[in-house]
Motif scaffolding. Structure first.
Motif, PDB file in Angstrom:
ATOM      1  N   GLU A  87      34.024  50.353 109.195  1.00 37.86           N
ATOM      2  CA  GLU A  87      33.865  51.535 108.327  1.00 37.86           C
ATOM      3  C   GLU A  87      33.963  52.828 109.118  1.00 37.86           C
ATOM      4  OE1 GLU A  87      30.027  51.148 106.515  1.00 37.86           O
ATOM      5  OE2 GLU A  87      30.462  49.059 105.967  1.00 37.86           O
ATOM      6  N   ARG A  93      30.224  47.272 110.321  1.00 36.86           N
ATOM      7  CA  ARG A  93      29.895  48.699 110.344  1.00 36.86           C
ATOM      8  C   ARG A  93      30.926  49.480 111.171  1.00 36.86           C
ATOM      9  NH1 ARG A  93      24.415  50.943 110.941  1.00 36.86           N
ATOM     10  NH2 ARG A  93      23.676  48.812 110.862  1.00 36.86           N
ATOM     11  N   GLU A 101      25.077  51.916 116.149  1.00 34.60           N
ATOM     12  CA  GLU A 101      26.527  51.746 116.032  1.00 34.60           C
ATOM     13  C   GLU A 101      27.192  51.818 117.403  1.00 34.60           C
ATOM     14  OE1 GLU A 101      26.874  53.740 111.560  1.00 34.60           O
ATOM     15  OE2 GLU A 101      27.085  54.972 113.346  1.00 34.60           O
TER      16      GLU A 101
END
Ligand SMILES: Nc1ncnc2c1ncn2[C@@H]1O[C@H](COP(=O)(O)OP(=O)(O)OP(=O)(O)O)[C@@H](O)[C@H]1O
Ligand SMILES: [Mg+2]
Lengths: 298, 263
Positions: free
Chosen positions: B132, B129, B145
């Motif tokens: 990205e 993640r 995150e």
């Protein structure tokens, strides 16, 4: 081209060059603010001292330009290193206001000491260029300004690269974000404070040379700090791009204002235009055009 | 092996917060320290990572040893170079830096750009993640995150030990599961050791190898994770009974008092 347009183009292009030279001085504020969260009100005085040293070693002792610049550079780096180590580092953790007050005290001290040590007369810094203006199409510019702007662009690019791309630059921004977390990442925070102040000394020297070359060296040069403050506020205190844009806007606007308004009001427009701009921008974007907004996630 | 030998921590020369804490965190294991608010868990981690001094705290007694060497007088950056790095409570990402720049800052002590790149790829492998979201300003990442970034950033310096301060705080159970899973994998695949501070005993004991319970700045219970899971007191105070929510500290206190009174 009509005389009217010619006049306008001339104002804009000269304002542009002056603006870049403002940007160079403004970067000095940004360097300190970025790493320590404090505003160094002595940045203009740093420029003055650096320029006085260059000019007096040349005129009083006959040193060549490169040697004079070298001497001034060593002085500025050493002085700022000592300043960080013995005055500012013990203040870490105190309110930022305390650091700001210390820089104001420093500024006043410099203003007194500069003329006392080196004399009060205006001295030149002569860079090896011609006085004759350059005429290029509709542009009519002095070589001094062109050189000043070129030096500014070069070093702005170098500082920009340093901050945005280099590992040390990232570390410096991390330090600005949080001292404590930076420490936990193995970053020697104090060393980065020292680096920031040394860079501020280097920028002051560059600004001092460029401006000393343009307007001569005496205590008036210290006014640069005040002069450039609107640039810094316009651009946001923590952005190099902001410095450049802010410098250009202030340079161009004050040139235009002076060109058209001075004949009517009898002069002095240049001195207040930047502040009018500053107040306007602060009303719309309180953290400047490029400053980091305070991030609030909910 | 990371070892705290009977340490005492004092803030401002008067506030005694840790009173004789002894802990062993063996290599290649996840060791958890459980405790309620104000028990002194964060203080303990800061003592290890050398971050007490800027807050006027001091290890006034005992010693902290890492592989036999005393580290309790070292500066924070020296401790990171020795292979111990702390992940703060509340994530504390560099908000104005991008996710990737956070990782670069985390790898500050690495000698070469090539090494930096290599470690970054490893972090992205464990937390895809982040890959990205690498160009997003960290302040705008979601809480989960940000926690991944905080852990990934710590991993950048190739630590032997990672000190995790309440990584589950304020995150949805699913995200917590995901992050705890990665922590287990890092232990198994990269041989990273963890000292995990948690209030959420149930979650922590699921992945930990051994654990301690801290109350009022002292260790009151210790054992293998499986033992602690079965321990009646822990079940009662920290795991909550019959699947209902964990009891608050005040309830625990109340229960303690009642128990003492009954005894
Ligand atoms: N810098 C400080 N100065 C004085 N006292 C402090 C300082 N930091 C923490 N304390 C005190 O030490 C005690 C333990 O705090 P600590 O943050 O270590 O607890 P904790 O177990 O991490 O709690 P939480 O679960 O709420 O994070 C608290 O009573 C706190 O008030
Ligand atoms: Mg805590």
């Amino acid at each position: 081209m009509s005389g009217e347009t010619q006049f306008f183009v001339e104002l804009v292009s000269n304002g542009f060059l002056t603006g870049l030279m403002y940007s160079l001085v403004a970067v000095g504020f940004v360097l300190i603010y970025k790493s320590t969260d404090a505003i160094n009100f002595a940045q203009g005085e740093f420029c003055m001292i650096a320029a006085i040293i260059v000019a007096s070693t040349m005129t009083l002792y006959g040193f060549p330009l490169w040697a004079a610049v070298g001497i001034s550079l060593i002085f500025m780096l050493g002085f700022n290193l000592g300043l960080e180590r013995f005055v500012l580092r013990p203040m870490i953790g105190r309110p930022v206001v305390a650091i700001i007050m210390a820089t104001i005290g420093l500024a006043l001290m410099f203003r007194g000491l500069g003329p006392l040590v080196f004399g009060a007369e205006t001295r030149p810094i002569n860079l090896p260029i011609e006085q004759a203006p350059v005429i290029w199409g509709p542009f009519f510019m002095s070589q001094i300004d062109i050189l000043g702007a070129a030096i500014s662009v070069l070093f702005l690019a170098v500082f920009g690269w340093f901050f945005l791309k280099s590992r040390k630059g990232v570390a410096m921004r991390a330090v600005a974000d949080s001292h404590q977390v930076s420490m936990a990442m193995g970053i020697n925070v104090e060393r980065y404070f020292a680096l920031a102040w040394m860079l501020a000394g280097l920028v002051a020297l560059l600004g001092g040379i460029v401006w000393g070359n343009a307007i001569g060296v005496d205590t008036q040069l210290a006014q640069l700090g005040l002069k450039v403050f609107p640039v810094v506020i316009l651009g946001g205190l923590d952005s190099i791009i902001g410095c450049i844009v802010g410098g250009l806007i202030v340079g161009v606007c004050e040139a235009i204002a002076a060109g058209y308004l001075d004949p009517i009001v009898g002069g002095g427009t240049k001195d207040f235009t930047p502040y009018v701009l500053m107040i306007l921008v602060l009303m719309i974007r309180p953290y400047g055009m490029f400053g980091k907004p305070i991030i609030e996630r909910i | 092996m990371l070892q705290l030998n009977n340490i005492e921590v004092i803030y401002d020369n008067v506030i005694l917060v840790l009173r004789g804490v002894s802990i062993e965190a063996p290599e290649g294991a996840i060791t958890t320290v459980l405790g309620a608010n104000g028990a002194g868990k964060t203080t303990m981690l800061k003592a290890i990572s050398g971050l007490l001094r800027p807050e006027r705290g001091d290890v006034s007694r005992g010693s902290i040893e890492f592989n036999g060497e005393r580290i309790d007088r070292m500066l924070p950056h020296q401790i990171v170079r020795n292979g111990i790095v702390q992940v703060f409570e509340g994530r504390r990402v560099f908000e104005h830096l991008t996710a990737e720049e956070n990782l670069i800052a985390g790898g500050h002590i690495l000698p070469s750009a090539a090494k930096l790149k290599q470690n970054m790829e490893l972090v992205y492998e464990y937390f895809p993640r982040l890959s990205e979201r690498r160009d997003i300003q960290a302040g705008y990442l979601s809480g989960g995150e940000q926690q991944m970034l905080a852990v990934g950033r710590a991993l950048m310096s190739e630590p032997n030990y990672v000190l995790l301060d309440e990584p589950s705080l304020g995150l949805a159970p699913m995200i917590v599961q995901e992050i705890f899973g990665r922590i287990q994998r890092l232990r198994d695949e990269q041989n990273v050791s963890f000292l995990l501070v948690e209030q959420n005993a149930k979650l922590a004991l699921e992945i930990a190898d051994a654990g301690y319970v801290m109350e009022n700045g002292a260790i009151v219970l210790e054992g293998q994770a499986s033992q602690l899971r079965d321990n009646a007191d822990i079940k009662e105070f920290y795991l909550g009974m019959s699947g209902e929510d964990r009891k608050s500290f005040r309830d625990v206190k109340h229960y303690r008092r009642r128990k003492r009174w009954l005894a």
